[in-house]
Design a protein around this motif. Structure first.
Motif, short mmCIF file in Angstrom:
data_model
loop_
_atom_site.label_atom_id
_atom_site.label_comp_id
_atom_site.label_asym_id
_atom_site.label_seq_id
_atom_site.Cartn_x
_atom_site.Cartn_y
_atom_site.Cartn_z
N THR A 80 -41.66 3.39 -7.07
CA THR A 80 -41.31 3.36 -8.35
C THR A 80 -40.94 4.88 -9.12
OG1 THR A 80 -43.39 3.69 -9.17
CG2 THR A 80 -42.78 1.27 -8.80
N SER A 81 -39.93 4.74 -10.11
CA SER A 81 -39.71 6.16 -10.54
C SER A 81 -40.79 7.07 -11.01
CB SER A 81 -38.62 5.95 -11.46
OG SER A 81 -39.07 5.37 -12.62
N GLY A 82 -41.93 6.30 -11.14
CA GLY A 82 -43.03 7.03 -12.01
C GLY A 82 -43.71 7.81 -10.80
N ILE A 139 -39.90 2.41 -21.90
CA ILE A 139 -39.75 3.55 -20.76
C ILE A 139 -40.72 3.38 -19.79
CG2 ILE A 139 -39.34 5.96 -20.26
CD1 ILE A 139 -37.79 6.19 -22.98
N SER A 140 -41.88 3.70 -20.22
CA SER A 140 -43.03 3.63 -19.22
C SER A 140 -43.27 2.23 -18.25
CB SER A 140 -44.62 3.76 -20.08
OG SER A 140 -44.53 4.60 -20.82
N GLN A 160 -40.38 0.60 -17.55
CA GLN A 160 -39.41 0.73 -16.58
C GLN A 160 -39.69 1.52 -15.26
OE1 GLN A 160 -36.43 1.78 -18.95
NE2 GLN A 160 -35.64 -0.46 -19.54
N MET A 161 -40.59 2.62 -15.63
CA MET A 161 -40.81 3.48 -14.52
C MET A 161 -41.77 2.79 -13.71
SD MET A 161 -41.40 7.04 -16.73
CE MET A 161 -41.98 8.02 -15.38
#
Length: 76
Positions: free
Chosen positions: A16-18, A68-69, A71-72
């Motif tokens: 994931t992008s996070g 946004i959180s 989606q990350m």
């Protein structure tokens, strides 16, 4: 920020992008220890996190921050 501790792999969120940029655990611990010795109550391991959390997020609507959180953390 995300730290390379094995959590991302165990939680199956490593793609994931996070969790795409993991900080070195030893360096983060050293930075936190030094901050504690200085008496700092809050410490950031990256300037961009400090900037975002102290100067940007207070002005962004909570709904957008949550979106946004989410989606990350979502797997693609």
């Amino acid at each position: 920020g995300a730290v390379d501790t094995g959590f991302a792999k165990t939680a199956d969120v490593e793609k994931t992008s996070g969790f795409n940029r993991l900080a070195n655990a030893r360096q983060v611990a050293q930075m936190g220890y030094e901050a504690m010795l200085r008496g700092d109550l809050v410490a950031f391991n990256q300037f961009r996190h400090k900037f975002l959390l102290e100067w940007v997020l207070p002005f962004v609507p909570r709904r957008l921050v949550l979106k946004i959180s989410r989606q990350m953390m979502e797997k693609s």
